[in-house]
Design a protein around this motif. Sequence first.
Motif, PDB file in Angstrom:
ATOM      1  N   PHE A  42      -6.316  23.724  13.146  1.00 25.73           N
ATOM      2  CA  PHE A  42      -5.165  23.324  12.342  1.00 25.73           C
ATOM      3  C   PHE A  42      -4.033  22.780  13.213  1.00 25.73           C
ATOM      4  N   ALA A  43      -3.893  23.354  14.418  1.00 23.13           N
ATOM      5  CA  ALA A  43      -2.836  22.904  15.329  1.00 23.13           C
ATOM      6  C   ALA A  43      -3.150  21.547  15.931  1.00 23.13           C
ATOM      7  N   MET A  44      -4.381  21.086  15.814  1.00 21.89           N
ATOM      8  CA  MET A  44      -4.782  19.801  16.383  1.00 21.89           C
ATOM      9  C   MET A  44      -4.748  18.668  15.370  1.00 21.89           C
ATOM     10  N   LEU A  45      -4.763  18.995  14.085  1.00 19.22           N
ATOM     11  CA  LEU A  45      -5.044  17.986  13.057  1.00 19.22           C
ATOM     12  C   LEU A  45      -3.996  16.871  13.009  1.00 19.22           C
ATOM     13  N   THR A  46      -2.732  17.223  12.790  1.00 18.08           N
ATOM     14  CA  THR A  46      -1.709  16.195  12.609  1.00 18.08           C
ATOM     15  C   THR A  46      -1.555  15.325  13.841  1.00 18.08           C
ATOM     16  N   LEU A  47      -1.468  15.960  15.003  1.00 18.76           N
ATOM     17  CA  LEU A  47      -1.287  15.199  16.233  1.00 18.76           C
ATOM     18  C   LEU A  47      -2.497  14.319  16.525  1.00 18.76           C
ATOM     19  N   SER A  48      -3.699  14.802  16.250  1.00 16.71           N
ATOM     20  CA  SER A  48      -4.901  13.994  16.461  1.00 16.71           C
ATOM     21  C   SER A  48      -4.890  12.757  15.572  1.00 16.71           C
ATOM     22  N   ILE A  49      -4.432  12.920  14.318  1.00 18.02           N
ATOM     23  CA  ILE A  49      -4.343  11.778  13.406  1.00 18.02           C
ATOM     24  C   ILE A  49      -3.292  10.790  13.900  1.00 18.02           C
ATOM     25  N   VAL A  50      -2.137  11.292  14.308  1.00 13.31           N
ATOM     26  CA  VAL A  50      -1.064  10.416  14.783  1.00 13.31           C
ATOM     27  C   VAL A  50      -1.521   9.595  15.987  1.00 13.31           C
TER      28      VAL A  50
END
Length: 430
Positions: A42-50
């Motif tokens: 969950f901590a990787m999801l947003t930044l990985s998408i960005v």
Amino acid sequence: MASTVTTSKDSAATSRPGYGRLLRTRGAWTFLLPGFAARQPFAMLTLSIVLLVQHTTGSYGAAGAVAAVTGVSMALFAPYTGRLADRHGQRAVLVPGVLVHAAAGLALTALALNGAPLWALFAAAVPTGASVPQVGPMVRARWGVRLKGSPLMATAAAFESVTDEFTFVVGPLLATALCTTVDPSAGLITEAALTLVGGLLFAAQKGTQPPVATSGDGRTHVRHASALRVPGVRVLIVTFLGIGSVFGGMQVSLAAFTESIGEPGLNGALYGVFAAGNMLAGLACGAIAWKVAPQRRLIVAYAALALAASALWTADSALLLGALGLLVGMCIAPALITGYTLVESLVPAGARTEAFTWLTGAVALGQAAAVTVAGQFEDRLWNGAGFLVPMGGTLLALATLLALRSRLAGAPRGRTVARGMGHREPVAVD
């Protein structure tokens, strides 16, 4: 009203809530270890998408918009996931959820790499966000079952906040390293794989999941009033929206800032410092035997958060930004922990997973809005303008919290709460 009977030894022990005693709770480790593995992605999801979408489109605005769709989708669907888990059991919801999430995440990755139009990325982002496994709220609900009526509930809330923040120390670092040194798609692919493996491991721990409420004839279809009907939960949702604005604004603005100074690899480190401040403050909060009422603690902590977040946009160097990020992180933990602790007194056990997911969803929704606005600010205004978003979000939430603080008073034990939802009776804790 039922009374709680304990021995003098038990009474002395429970008067000194601490991490050691918490971790000795029977059965805790059976859900803690797989729970940590399941929430790490969950901590990787947003930044990985960005990072992926910015690489393929060249726009932080587009990257922020796709990440925002994911966050909004998660925020909208998370409470229903929590309600289904309360009614049918966590395993019944989690297993299909992680399968859908892994497939949707891989589809989003493939579309981005093949230059799909923005609308197609939005379409893939919807199921990716909607199927994010709500492991954190599920773990908190399991603590609630294990620690009925115990003063260790506040310690458990602190421990969970520390665990969440530790994932936000590791997650951004891992996502940045994978996306910048391996391949722009590596972060999202790894997130999907970890979600699948960790989620299935957590779902396998059937012995510690909260029991499904049944009617007198043994049927499981019992009607529960929604946790959203509790006035205090609605106030907490607004405060958590403000916290989400800090997370979202920091993610986009830190990425843009490090890119502008030619050091994109610093992004994960700076976000890790921010998360480390949150984690350290969470450890301290859990070790303190608080005598101040949680409602007052929340107001003080949130005022400090708004003040610290208001200084972020003034940073003109990585060193100063790191110091301010550390301070902001240290202010977030007390607010988060106290908010989650208040749920135990405001919401009955039968609706608590749903309540936790409303708060988690509020953070995601605030993060999604902040990612979108901060991305537009970074594209259209000056470098660092995205840091105005955490300032605005926390100040608005603080004003709401001050105006509606009376609604955070918990109902007396044994009274009914929120249209017939009765609070549980206290029981002795081993």
